[in-house]
Design an enzyme around this catalytic site. Structure first.
Site, mmCIF file in Angstrom:
data_model
loop_
_atom_site.group_PDB
_atom_site.id
_atom_site.type_symbol
_atom_site.label_atom_id
_atom_site.label_comp_id
_atom_site.label_asym_id
_atom_site.label_seq_id
_atom_site.Cartn_x
_atom_site.Cartn_y
_atom_site.Cartn_z
ATOM 1 C CG ASN A 1 -3.319 4.259 1.301
ATOM 2 O OD1 ASN A 1 -4.512 4.307 1.579
ATOM 3 N ND2 ASN A 1 -2.596 3.166 1.462
ATOM 4 C CG HIS B 1 -3.060 -1.006 -2.755
ATOM 5 N ND1 HIS B 1 -3.421 0.285 -2.444
ATOM 6 C CD2 HIS B 1 -3.157 -1.718 -1.602
ATOM 7 C CE1 HIS B 1 -3.723 0.347 -1.158
ATOM 8 N NE2 HIS B 1 -3.566 -0.835 -0.628
ATOM 9 C CD GLU C 1 -4.503 3.107 -4.969
ATOM 10 O OE1 GLU C 1 -4.736 4.327 -4.933
ATOM 11 O OE2 GLU C 1 -3.779 2.534 -4.125
ATOM 12 C CB SER D 1 -0.908 0.022 1.236
ATOM 13 O OG SER D 1 -0.126 0.022 2.424
#
Length: 592
Positions: free
Chosen positions: A192, A142, A154, A121
């Site tokens: 993130n 991800h 992702e 991540s």
């Protein structure tokens, strides 16, 4: 033609790895799952079986389909069993050296055309890829937790990843029923990077005592429609996990806004990691529980000390625009007598007509009786003179967002209102203290920032400059609760809570687009599908208006002088070009 993946491998059967195995197997793909030892393999197998059993009990998976799914999964402790798979997803703990060891081992057993994907991540895909003999065939894949439920994946490409590899993995993700987005190799990727910068800023607000935890969380839930407030979300994620992600983001970016707020390290050292330990920003009933219990930081409910409250029965509203009429409606529906001051009799009549129209809609929808409508309208009167507000207990100013105009209104109110009358401004960006300075009673002046439409939106930001008397703040907080709003307290700084957290995030999104890191659609999809936000940043910018957004971002930058708050040049260029969003038909997207 996209490559066909009939058999794939997953290394690591923790919560995320087991979820990824289930996702592949649900799509009819054979999966070889590898763990480090028999105990870990058995635990992973149990996780898959329990998860699919829950899906059957909830009616989301047929028993026959579950049996077929489990048949497609082979759990092993031998990496050599991955020799004939077309893709391997690594899902081991978030440590660069451990992941590198896995890829080095895979290099020795997998075919030359096998694609390696990491579920990291935050770690650099590039750094992982160069630990292999096939950097051009390494990507980030991800998944979000829980993998069987969350739609976002992702896909992270490096500067050497082959385009065909990205295309093939994207097609695979779509086959899995996921919503893939493609981005470059930067710490935090899309979701993130945007999410944790926002969370870190919220933690900083809490740490500086600008606003309390409940107020910060309520502001973003009720003001932006977020599913969770930032501090509650940090507790859910785990403060240690959040700290590691921010540390990695800061290591790669050297952006001060990514440097973890110091209080995070202190809380981690004290063992306050969030829900999993039973204490974080909040206190929970027990470790792992999501039930919040009162603690020393829990604020008293509005009106807890009635002795310190000023009596409110008559409310004045200055202004006749959309916000003013909405505020008048809210107070009148709550049983207060309301006096609306307009610049002319026709303006006042127009305000009452606007309230009547709004109430009529509520009657048609069955949300209000005709009797209640008539009673509400009967509580509203109008005036063209400020003197008509003389006997009001509180006056809420809701006129143009121009400081000189507001100061003139406050000066006039100061002359006519009785002693003890609270004077409130609905400004969304101007300093409340500047309005207070225009009066001889700065201790009676406060901000009451309603959100539009006032009759619908629950949030009211109560803004107390250093001059505001404590009983005024307490009275307004109690008043907001009585009119069925969600009051949050904060200091007198640009953006208050909501705009100060929201618009830097929107600006970061524009900067991400400007750097060609990801597309408008992929960034919007990442934040909607990965973070559960009601709208992606670009859809929201187009709704708010790019010119309005630019003005707010300029005010934030002027106040805080944080480099990351400086408006992205792309936003300024679009405003200059007249692409202001939905209202002009063109913004980040084109509208018809």
């Amino acid at each position: 033609m996209a490559r066909e993946f009939a058999r794939v491998g997953v290394v690591g059967l923790g919560t995320m790895g087991a979820g990824i195995v289930e996702v592949f197997a649900r799509a009819g793909i054979e999966v070889v799952a590898v763990e480090v030892n028999e105990a870990a393999a058995a635990h992973g197998q149990d996780h898959i079986e329990s998860s699919t059993a829950r899906a059957v009990s909830r009616g989301k998976l047929a028993e026959d389909d579950r049996a077929a799914l489990l048949e497609r999964v082979r759990v092993t402790t031998d990496m050599a069993d991955l020799a004939d798979v077309a893709l391997v997803v690594e899902a081991v703990p978030e440590r660069l050296e451990l992941k590198s060891e896995v890829f080095a081992a895979l290099d020795k057993v997998c075919a030359a055309d096998t694609i390696f994907a990491s579920n990291t991540s935050s770690l650099s895909i590039t750094e992982l890829s160069v630990r292999t003999q096939r950097p051009s065939k390494v990507v980030g894949m991800h998944f979000f937790n829980p993998a069987p439920v969350q739609p976002l994946v992702e896909l992270v490409r490096t500067v050497v990843t082959e385009p065909d590899v990205v295309d093939d993995v994207r097609a695979l993700a779509e086959r899995l029923g996921k919503s893939p987005v493609v981005c470059g190799d930067r710490a935090g990727f899309i979701a993130n990077q945007l999410l944790f910068t926002y969370l870190n800023q919220a933690v900083g607000m809490f740490e500086s005592h600008y606003a309390g935890r409940e107020d910060l969380d309520a502001a973003m839930k009720f003001g932006c429609g977020y599913p969770m407030g930032p501090l509650a979300l940090m507790d859910l994620i785990g403060l240690d996990t959040a700290y590691e992600i921010l540390e990695e983001m800061y290591r790669q970016s050297r952006n001060q806004r990514h440097a973890p707020a110091p209080v995070l390290k202190q809380m981690i050292t004290a063992g306050l990691l969030g829900r999993k330990t039973g204490r974080g920003f909040y206190t929970y009933a027990e470790p792992g529980s999501g039930t919040v219990v009162p603690d020393a930081l829990t604020p008293p409910p509005p009106g807890a000390d009635a002795a310190d409250l000023r009596p409110i029965s008559r409310v004045g509203v200055v202004g006749t625009g959309t916000m003013a009429t909405g505020i008048a409606e809210v107070f009148a529906k709550a049983g207060y007598d309301v006096v609306v001051r307009g610049r002319s009799e026709s303006k006042g009549e127009g305000a009452v007509a606007a309230v009547r129209k709004s109430l009529e809609k509520a009657v048609v929808k069955g949300k209000l009786t005709e009797e209640a409508r008539d009673e509400t309208l009967g509580r509203i009167s109008t005036t063209v003179d400020f003197s008509g507000l003389a006997e009001c207990d509180i006056v809420v100013e809701a006129i143009a967002e121009d400081l000189e105009v507001k100061q003139a209104a406050f000066s006039a109110l100061d002359e006519v209102c009785k002693p003890g009358t609270i004077l409130a401004t609905t400004t969304s960006s101007l300093p409340v203290v500047e309005c207070a300075a225009a009066t001889s009673r700065p201790d009676d002046v406060i901000g009451m920032h309603f959100f539009n439409p006032a009759a619908v939106m629950k949030l009211v930001e109560i803004v107390s400059p250093i001059t505001t008397a404590p009983d005024v703040t307490a009275t307004v907080r109690d008043l907001c609760a009585k009119i069925k709003k969600a009051p949050v307290l904060c200091g007198d700084r640009a953006g208050f809570i909501v705009n100060a957290l929201l618009f830097p995030y929107l600006n970061d999104s524009v900067a991400m687009l400007e750097a060609h890191y990801a597309t408008v659609d992929d960034i919007d999809s990442a934040m909607k599908n990965g973070c559960g936000l009601p709208m992606g940043p670009f859809a929201l910018l187009d709704v708010v208006g790019l010119d309005v957004s630019l003005a707010i971002e300029r005010s934030l930058y002027q106040e805080f002088r944080v480099p990351g708050f400086a408006p992205a040049p792309l936003l300024e260029h679009l405003v200059t070009a007249g692409r202001l969003g939905r209202k002009t038909g063109h913004g980040f997207r084109d509208y018809r």
